[in-house]
Design an enzyme around this catalytic site. Structure first.
Site, mmCIF file in Angstrom:
data_model
loop_
_atom_site.group_PDB
_atom_site.id
_atom_site.type_symbol
_atom_site.label_atom_id
_atom_site.label_comp_id
_atom_site.label_asym_id
_atom_site.label_seq_id
_atom_site.Cartn_x
_atom_site.Cartn_y
_atom_site.Cartn_z
ATOM 1 N N ARG A 37 48.996 31.089 39.335
ATOM 2 C CA ARG A 37 49.748 29.849 39.161
ATOM 3 C C ARG A 37 51.251 30.101 39.179
ATOM 4 N NH1 ARG A 37 48.750 26.602 34.211
ATOM 5 N NH2 ARG A 37 50.251 25.349 35.359
ATOM 6 N N ASP A 55 58.418 31.831 27.840
ATOM 7 C CA ASP A 55 57.529 32.336 28.885
ATOM 8 C C ASP A 55 57.463 33.859 28.923
ATOM 9 O OD1 ASP A 55 56.682 29.876 29.736
ATOM 10 O OD2 ASP A 55 58.056 29.736 31.430
ATOM 11 N N ARG A 98 52.715 19.153 24.176
ATOM 12 C CA ARG A 98 53.849 18.844 25.044
ATOM 13 C C ARG A 98 53.819 17.340 25.326
ATOM 14 N NH1 ARG A 98 53.498 23.327 29.765
ATOM 15 N NH2 ARG A 98 51.267 23.031 29.530
ATOM 16 N N CYS A 153 48.540 24.759 31.363
ATOM 17 C CA CYS A 153 48.066 25.724 30.366
ATOM 18 C C CYS A 153 48.058 25.115 28.969
ATOM 19 C CB CYS A 153 48.955 26.962 30.367
ATOM 20 S SG CYS A 153 48.712 28.036 31.796
ATOM 21 N N LYS A 189 59.337 29.356 40.075
ATOM 22 C CA LYS A 189 58.221 28.403 39.976
ATOM 23 C C LYS A 189 58.680 27.072 39.385
ATOM 24 C CE LYS A 189 54.140 27.770 36.957
ATOM 25 N NZ LYS A 189 54.730 26.875 35.931
ATOM 26 N N ASN A 190 59.344 27.129 38.228
ATOM 27 C CA ASN A 190 59.676 25.898 37.518
ATOM 28 C C ASN A 190 60.744 25.079 38.225
ATOM 29 O OD1 ASN A 190 57.798 26.377 35.470
ATOM 30 N ND2 ASN A 190 59.255 27.592 34.285
#
Length: 443
Positions: A396, A304, A121, A116, A21-22
């Protein structure tokens, strides 16, 4: 959206991990630098990818699925400069178009990104890096705007090895004249994937994977075909699931090196973990024991996977300690786990877990993506039925989560908020009216 889980069944079998995903999200943004056609293979069909595709179209690019997991992107001609608020608020990775558009010598205006609520951040390091490269950057009324000025490579020291800031600076520097040096850069595998992708488009990046990245700016980029690395977080989730349910699972399509911190901790608690080339076999044969975890930037234990590990430690014999060093709101799942019988005390950045408690099914709510999948794992281990509300957050980051867990023996189904049973197709993560050849059900 809700998930209903009947717990108590050990997971057994094989599961294949999707693309990261990232990495996918940053490569989609970085493809804009090419100005040409790009094919990205091994892209997961997840909600965040769908949102990133919507942003591509809003900027004037073209993007479509080809086959089950290949994206075809076209970036010909001039582009728009604004990212709509309703898209940026959904996803943190919308900010990655800052660096990509900067490398194209284009302007970009983006609302402060969403995602999220896992902690602060800030964009400070991103904006500092772009400014030092010569971009005119402003932050006013909730919007970031960047315009090309007198661009020139430079040395940039990051106060913290931020993944997003490292990625934005790498992309912007790829098209800036001269040499840029990023000190205290993030070392994550996704950073290496981005460097390889930039080089495949004609960039000159070296040192990715270390804390010193050097970028020689170039004036011309090209289209390319590139395959996204496997998702180490999804892989770790299924590895932990084997321990949580007392089963045995072979996780396929992995890069073992990326998972060494996870392997070490699973072995610490007493699981059998056997890496073999591109797959990892995990089995629980007896009692699991407590251990301590500190989350850190790569190559430390990934934040994560902290929430899924909390579930495993809630079942382990003894008292465990988790110290969260990356995001301060990553313990939101603790209150939901306590509803299921876990004994967890949270004080600031530390959680103390008194393990060995049997979990019971309950109605819980997912506060964020990783917490959502952690509640899914808890439901698999619990006695009775667990109902997870706001389960759409899991889509997601996890492709076909219902289908994959079901293939391992889990008793899990999706429900609408009205209670009607549904099977959510992968079209959730694909554009409307577009060919979806995956033919798979589940999230």
């Amino acid at each position: 959206m809700k998930l209903i889980i009947q717990g108590g069944t050990p997971l057994r079998g094989r599961v294949r991990v999707a693309g990261a995903k990232n990495s996918s999200l940053v490569l989609i943004a970085a493809s804009a630098i090419s100005g040409e056609e790009v094919y990205l293979d091994n892209v997961p069909r997840i909600a965040d990818v769908k949102t990133q595709m919507e942003i591509v179209r809003a900027l004037g690019g073209q993007v479509s699925w080809e086959g089950s997991n290949t994206l075809h992107l076209k970036w010909h001609g001039s582009l728009n400069s604004d990212i709509p608020y309703n898209m940026a608020k959904k996803i943190r990775a919308s900010n990655l178009f800052l660096g990509a558009m900067a490398a194209r010598k284009g302007s970009i205006k983006i609302p402060l990104p969403g995602g999220c609520n896992i902690g602060s951040r800030p964009m400070d390091l991103h904006l500092k890096g772009l400014s030092m490269l010569g971009f005119d950057v402003s932050l006013e009324h909730g919007y970031i705007e960047a315009r090309p000025g007198k661009l020139k490579g430079c040395s940039i020291y990051l106060d913290f090895p931020s993944v997003g800031a490292t990625e934005n600076i790498m992309m912007a520097a790829a098209g800036a004249p001269g040499t840029t040096v990023i000190e205290n850069a993030a070392k994550e595998p996704e950073i290496v994937d981005l460097a390889n992708f930039l080089n495949a488009m004609g960039g000159r990046v070296r040192g990715a994977g270390t804390d010193l990245i050097i970028i020689d700016g170039v004036t011309k980029f090209k289209g390319t075909r590139f395959s996204v690395i496997p998702d180490r977080v999804e892989a770790g989730t299924y590895m932990i699931a084997a321990g949580v349910t007392g089963g045995e699972v072979t996780v396929e399509n992995v890069i073992v090196k990326h998972l060494q911190p996870v392997i070490a901790k699973l072995q610490d608690v007493g699981l059998t973990v056997e890496p073999n080339e591109d797959k990892i076999y995990v089995k629980r044969t007896g009692e699991i024991v407590a251990t301590d975890i500190k989350t850190l930037p790569y190559p430390g234990f990934p934040t994560d996977l902290q929430s899924p590990m909390m579930v495993l430690l809630a079942l382990a014999k003894g008292t465990s300690l988790i110290v969260e060093n990356v995001f301060e709101n990553r313990f939101q799942v603790a209150d939901e786990l306590k509803r299921m019988g876990a004994k967890i005390q949270v004080k600031g950045h530390t959680a103390v877990i008194e393990g060995g408690k049997e979990l019971s099914g309950a109605q819980v709510k997912a506060p964020d993506l990783r917490a959502g999948v952690s509640l899914l794992l808890a439901g698999l281990a619990a006695q009775g039925e667990t109902e997870i509300c706001s389960a759409e957050l899991i889509t997601r980051g996890y492709e076909r989560v219902v289908g994959k867990f079901s293939s391992l023996g889990a008793n899990i189904r999706g429900l609408t908020e009205e209670g009607d049973g549904v099977e959510l197709r992968t079209a959730l993560a694909a554009p409307e009216n577009e060919n979806n050849t995956a033919g798979q059900t589940g999230f």
